[in-house]
Design a protein around this motif. Sequence first.
Motif, mmCIF file in Angstrom:
data_model
loop_
_atom_site.group_PDB
_atom_site.id
_atom_site.type_symbol
_atom_site.label_atom_id
_atom_site.label_comp_id
_atom_site.label_asym_id
_atom_site.label_seq_id
_atom_site.Cartn_x
_atom_site.Cartn_y
_atom_site.Cartn_z
ATOM 1 N N LEU A 20 0.827 -1.168 -0.048
ATOM 2 C CA LEU A 20 0.139 0.185 -0.020
ATOM 3 C C LEU A 20 0.739 1.278 -0.011
ATOM 4 C CD1 LEU A 20 -2.884 -0.978 2.500
ATOM 5 C CD2 LEU A 20 -3.248 -0.645 0.265
ATOM 6 N N ALA A 21 1.883 1.218 0.705
ATOM 7 C CA ALA A 21 2.822 2.580 0.595
ATOM 8 C C ALA A 21 3.528 2.532 -0.517
ATOM 9 C CB ALA A 21 4.015 1.989 1.866
ATOM 10 N N ALA A 22 3.712 1.568 -1.149
ATOM 11 C CA ALA A 22 4.659 1.747 -2.703
ATOM 12 C C ALA A 22 3.620 2.114 -3.755
ATOM 13 C CB ALA A 22 5.202 0.360 -2.807
ATOM 14 N N ALA A 23 2.395 1.762 -3.538
ATOM 15 C CA ALA A 23 1.524 1.928 -4.675
ATOM 16 C C ALA A 23 1.203 3.258 -5.214
ATOM 17 C CB ALA A 23 0.148 1.243 -4.340
ATOM 18 N N PRO A 24 1.115 4.241 -4.229
ATOM 19 C CA PRO A 24 0.939 5.761 -4.750
ATOM 20 C C PRO A 24 1.987 6.233 -5.484
ATOM 21 C CG PRO A 24 0.155 5.471 -2.303
ATOM 22 C CD PRO A 24 0.833 4.208 -2.707
ATOM 23 N N ALA A 25 3.265 5.962 -5.128
ATOM 24 C CA ALA A 25 4.512 6.344 -5.742
ATOM 25 C C ALA A 25 4.514 5.698 -7.228
ATOM 26 C CB ALA A 25 5.684 6.121 -4.920
ATOM 27 N N GLN A 26 4.355 4.506 -7.320
ATOM 28 C CA GLN A 26 4.304 3.812 -8.565
ATOM 29 C C GLN A 26 3.243 4.388 -9.415
ATOM 30 O OE1 GLN A 26 3.601 -0.192 -7.388
ATOM 31 N NE2 GLN A 26 5.840 -0.497 -6.902
ATOM 32 N N ALA A 27 1.998 4.622 -8.957
ATOM 33 C CA ALA A 27 1.013 5.023 -9.978
ATOM 34 C C ALA A 27 1.165 6.575 -10.417
ATOM 35 C CB ALA A 27 -0.251 5.013 -9.043
ATOM 36 N N HIS A 28 2.062 7.488 -9.669
ATOM 37 C CA HIS A 28 2.203 8.476 -9.999
ATOM 38 C C HIS A 28 3.655 8.755 -10.852
ATOM 39 C CE1 HIS A 28 3.129 12.900 -9.389
ATOM 40 N NE2 HIS A 28 4.383 12.734 -9.366
ATOM 41 N N ASP A 29 4.448 7.871 -10.800
ATOM 42 C CA ASP A 29 5.572 7.898 -11.704
ATOM 43 C C ASP A 29 5.100 7.376 -12.961
ATOM 44 O OD1 ASP A 29 7.961 6.497 -9.263
ATOM 45 O OD2 ASP A 29 7.316 8.600 -9.690
ATOM 46 N N ALA A 30 4.210 6.498 -13.193
ATOM 47 C CA ALA A 30 3.765 5.947 -14.255
ATOM 48 C C ALA A 30 2.908 6.970 -15.129
ATOM 49 C CB ALA A 30 2.912 4.779 -14.289
ATOM 50 N N ASP A 31 2.212 7.637 -14.570
ATOM 51 C CA ASP A 31 1.436 8.794 -15.044
ATOM 52 C C ASP A 31 2.404 10.190 -15.279
ATOM 53 O OD1 ASP A 31 -0.572 7.064 -15.116
ATOM 54 O OD2 ASP A 31 -1.393 7.607 -13.488
ATOM 55 N N THR A 32 3.668 10.182 -14.977
ATOM 56 C CA THR A 32 4.323 11.362 -15.050
ATOM 57 C C THR A 32 5.503 11.290 -16.221
ATOM 58 O OG1 THR A 32 3.764 12.165 -12.972
ATOM 59 C CG2 THR A 32 5.670 13.159 -13.899
ATOM 60 N N THR A 33 5.484 12.038 -17.054
ATOM 61 C CA THR A 33 6.750 12.067 -17.830
ATOM 62 C C THR A 33 7.478 13.319 -17.764
ATOM 63 O OG1 THR A 33 5.528 10.873 -19.619
ATOM 64 C CG2 THR A 33 7.689 11.907 -20.429
ATOM 65 N N VAL A 34 8.886 13.290 -17.483
ATOM 66 C CA VAL A 34 9.751 14.382 -17.557
ATOM 67 C C VAL A 34 10.555 14.596 -18.667
ATOM 68 C CG1 VAL A 34 11.662 15.336 -16.182
ATOM 69 C CG2 VAL A 34 10.042 13.958 -15.010
ATOM 70 N N TYR A 35 10.542 15.884 -19.283
ATOM 71 C CA TYR A 35 11.069 16.411 -20.565
ATOM 72 C C TYR A 35 12.380 17.300 -20.062
ATOM 73 C CZ TYR A 35 6.998 14.633 -22.606
ATOM 74 O OH TYR A 35 6.019 13.984 -23.219
ATOM 75 N N GLN A 36 13.471 17.197 -20.692
ATOM 76 C CA GLN A 36 14.515 17.625 -20.435
ATOM 77 C C GLN A 36 15.436 18.449 -21.559
ATOM 78 O OE1 GLN A 36 17.594 15.189 -18.442
ATOM 79 N NE2 GLN A 36 18.889 17.049 -17.642
ATOM 80 N N THR A 37 16.169 19.419 -21.047
ATOM 81 C CA THR A 37 17.099 20.292 -22.189
ATOM 82 C C THR A 37 18.180 20.793 -21.522
ATOM 83 O OG1 THR A 37 17.246 21.312 -24.192
ATOM 84 C CG2 THR A 37 15.771 22.405 -22.526
ATOM 85 N N GLN A 38 19.423 20.665 -22.282
ATOM 86 C CA GLN A 38 20.457 21.716 -21.784
ATOM 87 C C GLN A 38 20.544 22.801 -22.931
ATOM 88 O OE1 GLN A 38 22.794 21.241 -19.578
ATOM 89 N NE2 GLN A 38 21.455 19.715 -18.726
ATOM 90 N N LEU A 39 20.192 23.978 -22.514
ATOM 91 C CA LEU A 39 20.120 25.134 -23.210
ATOM 92 C C LEU A 39 21.419 25.522 -23.792
ATOM 93 C CD1 LEU A 39 17.865 27.341 -20.715
ATOM 94 C CD2 LEU A 39 17.138 26.163 -22.912
ATOM 95 N N LYS A 40 21.385 26.133 -25.100
ATOM 96 C CA LYS A 40 22.376 26.280 -26.088
ATOM 97 C C LYS A 40 22.462 27.848 -26.007
ATOM 98 C CE LYS A 40 20.880 23.195 -28.833
ATOM 99 N NZ LYS A 40 20.773 22.040 -29.840
ATOM 100 N N ALA A 41 23.674 28.360 -26.136
ATOM 101 C CA ALA A 41 23.708 29.778 -26.292
ATOM 102 C C ALA A 41 23.363 30.041 -27.802
ATOM 103 C CB ALA A 41 25.008 30.423 -26.013
ATOM 104 N N LEU A 42 22.789 31.301 -27.846
ATOM 105 C CA LEU A 42 22.501 31.867 -29.466
ATOM 106 C C LEU A 42 22.997 33.252 -29.338
ATOM 107 C CD1 LEU A 42 18.904 30.552 -30.251
ATOM 108 C CD2 LEU A 42 20.973 29.819 -31.012
ATOM 109 N N ASN A 43 23.266 33.837 -30.651
ATOM 110 C CA ASN A 43 23.770 35.149 -30.796
ATOM 111 C C ASN A 43 24.643 35.619 -29.830
ATOM 112 O OD1 ASN A 43 21.730 35.646 -32.897
ATOM 113 N ND2 ASN A 43 20.055 35.664 -31.176
ATOM 114 N N GLY A 44 25.987 34.921 -29.766
ATOM 115 C CA GLY A 44 27.055 35.303 -28.897
ATOM 116 C C GLY A 44 26.618 35.343 -27.361
#
Length: 265
Positions: A20-44
């Motif tokens: 029961l303790a583990a179930a909420p975290a597993q359900a949340h993780d399954a429904d969440t997607t993390v997107y990521q980026t390393q920002l690159k410099a533009l225009n000097g």
Amino acid sequence: MKRTSALLAAPALALGALALAAAPAQAHDADTTVYQTQLKALNGSSASGSVWVSVHGTEATVTENVTGLPASFNGAAYPHVQHIHIGAMGMCPDASADTNGDGVVSVTEGAPHYGKIAQTLTTSGDTSPATATDLKLAPGGATIDYKRTFTLSAETVSALKAGTASIVVHGLDPATLSPAAKAAKSDIVPSLPLAATSPALCGELSVSQMGAMPNGAPETGVTPAARTTTTDATPGILASAGGVLVAGAAAVGLNRRRAARKAQD
């Protein structure tokens, strides 16, 4: 038989507590997607940074850590308008996108690569394209540690899933521009100089291979905001449940030893 049933019940209850303790975290993780980026410099630009977008349904938590941006503008903290862009190639432009040869890739010159504004990363209030150039709502200064949760449009969610969403941070140091660009007006807000609205950083968002926002500092050296309560609480919940399981097993062993002594007596 009653004693045997009681002995068996302790570990069974402990295992149930663990599940029961583990179930909420597993359900949340399954429904969440993390997107990521390393920002690159533009225009000097000399800036750098990282962005994480944690999406659960249409709700997103955006965490951004940036350093090296121009610090001030007209005697005040430099407002750096920034957005999630969609609807094009989902790519960041390079210097070849500068079609008028002034040495700056402007907003309109970069748009064929990163697309239109879908969400504005404001410090408060509206996050729609309507606040795209509202300087009062823009994060400001040389270093930005931004974290905000808000609702995404369906169009933005679709672009993230398709891998065609990008983050663009605007605002250049006029002193680094060519004389022509330094004197030019913004291509989207003529009342502002070109430097104020031109891109300083850009990053293409993709699904994070880490699966969650990291604990440590990203490559910029800026410590990211703390992870959500659900994620941080998970180890503690599991440890508590594990303690119950260990206690249940210890009780079983103690009762068995007592039964053995009585049998010997």
